[in-house]
Design an enzyme around this catalytic site. Structure first.
Site, PDB file in Angstrom:
ATOM      1  NE  ARG A 105      -3.929   0.541   1.769  1.00 51.91           N
ATOM      2  CZ  ARG A 105      -5.119   0.483   2.358  1.00 51.91           C
ATOM      3  NH1 ARG A 105      -5.330   1.146   3.478  1.00 51.91           N
ATOM      4  NH2 ARG A 105      -6.098  -0.232   1.837  1.00 51.91           N
ATOM      5  CG  HIS A 133      -8.160  -0.898  -2.451  1.00 56.45           C
ATOM      6  ND1 HIS A 133      -7.502  -2.117  -2.315  1.00 56.45           N
ATOM      7  CD2 HIS A 133      -8.518  -0.543  -1.187  1.00 56.45           C
ATOM      8  CE1 HIS A 133      -7.455  -2.449  -1.036  1.00 56.45           C
ATOM      9  NE2 HIS A 133      -8.062  -1.513  -0.330  1.00 56.45           N
TER      10      HIS A 133
HETATM   11  N1   CP Z   1     -11.182  -1.178   2.703  1.00 50.69           N
HETATM   12  C1   CP Z   1      -9.928  -0.833   3.064  1.00 50.69           C
HETATM   13  O1   CP Z   1      -9.018  -0.692   2.230  1.00 50.69           O
HETATM   14  O2   CP Z   1      -9.760  -0.672   4.402  1.00 50.69           O
HETATM   15  P1   CP Z   1      -8.386  -0.309   5.118  1.00 50.69           P
HETATM   16  O3   CP Z   1      -7.976   1.066   4.663  1.00 50.69           O
HETATM   17  O4   CP Z   1      -8.665  -0.397   6.592  1.00 50.69           O
HETATM   18  O5   CP Z   1      -7.356  -1.326   4.672  1.00 50.69           O
END
Ligand code: CP
Length: 306
Positions: A105, A133
């Site tokens: 990420r 994503h």
């Molecule tokens: N949905 C999602 O990406 O949640 P987080 O940011 O907590 O990983």
């Protein structure tokens, strides 16, 4: 269809047939998520998270543990050697020696693509800036198919921050591969990115609106997103749209009884807590689905499943 050794950078890299296969493998992971498996015994996943996360990182790590594998990694850039000036390419060329796959990420768009250019092991995009994503989109599609029994034929509304929200970009690309009707509901300044619009509008019927009221009686799926405060270049612009919409019981008065409400989470104030207790709320089931979908993705790219 070949998945072993494959990077997961953009949902656009996947055909409808490949996505359906990933959803089928995800379904086959449901019993293993409860009882466990040693399918990935001896395999190591590195989670390199340069931005905050609860679900993506923890569900990747949970998925790996449920399949008998192990995890290494970091959850903030502050504790990694990037703090000393190391670049992403060198970080990846180091971590590939320790792990069989890397979930990444990063705040910068293009970071996963760049990492994949340098990495010998598969890179899985866990969210890049406001760009994409893709693994969340697999979860969203899996949840729709599980809850509604199909994706084709659905009327889906995406509401919220369609400009800076990366989950809606990946989801819109994926939905455009199915026979659906898409409604995009957002304040004017948070409309869907132009590059995404250009791709999807030639494939499926798309309606843009600033108001959910006239749309809600017709839709099967309401996908709500948070306004991405951290991505606004200007605090004054954020202040203008803060709290611009809120899903509450009043909003749902004219909704179909079998509407499902999804949200990638985290939620701030865009869904009132009272909605959590309605039969339409499915966002916490979506969290569980994140485990089985990520089990499927890991077992596919690591070659444990064809
Ligand atoms: N949905 C999602 O990406 O949640 P987080 O940011 O907590 O990983």
């Amino acid at each position: 269809m070949e998945f072993q050794g494959r990077d997961i950078i953009s949902i656009e890299d996947f055909s409808r047939q490949e996505i359906n296969h990933i959803l089928d493998v995800s379904r086959s992971m449901e019993p293993l998520a409860s009882k466990g498996s040693d399918m990935l015994k001896g395999k190591i996943l590195a989670t390199l998270f340069f931005e905050p996360s609860t679900r993506t990182r923890l569900s990747f790590e949970t998925a790996m543990l449920k399949l008998g594998g192990s995890n290494i990694g970091f959850a903030e850039a502050e504790i990694a050697s990037v703090k000393k000036g190391e670049n992403l390419a060198d970080t990846v060329r180091t971590v590939e020696n320790y792990a069989d796959a890397i979930a990444l990420r990063h705040s910068l768009e293009g970071a996963a693509k760049l990492a994949a250019e340098f990495s010998k092991v598969p890179i899985i995009n866990g969210g890049t800036g406001a760009e994409e994503h893709p693994t969340q989109a697999f979860i969203d599609l899996y949840t729709m198919r599980k809850e509604k029994g199909k994706i084709d034929g659905l009327k889906v509304a995406l509401i919220g921050d369609l400009r800076y929200g990366r989950t809606v970009h990946s989801l819109a690309y994926a939905l455009a591969l199915y026979n659906i009707e898409l409604y995009l509901v957002s304040p004017e300044s948070l409309r869907m990115r132009k590059d995404v619009m250009q791709t999807i509008k030639n494939k499926i019927p798309v309606t843009e609106d600033a108001n959910l009221e006239s749309i809600i009686p017709h839709i099967d799926v309401l996908y709500v997103t948070r306004i991405q405060k951290e991505r606004f270049p200007d605090a004054a612009e954020y202040a203008k749209v803060k709290g611009a919409y809120k899903i509450d019981l009043k909003t749902l008065k004219n909704a179909k009884k079998d509407l499902i409400i999804l949200h990638p989470l985290p939620r701030v104030d865009e869904i009132a807590p009272e909605v959590d207790y309605t039969p339409q709320a499915r966002y916490f089931q979506q969290v569980w689905n994140g485990i089985v979908v990520r089990m499927a993705l890991l077992s596919l790219v690591l070659g444990a499943v064809k």
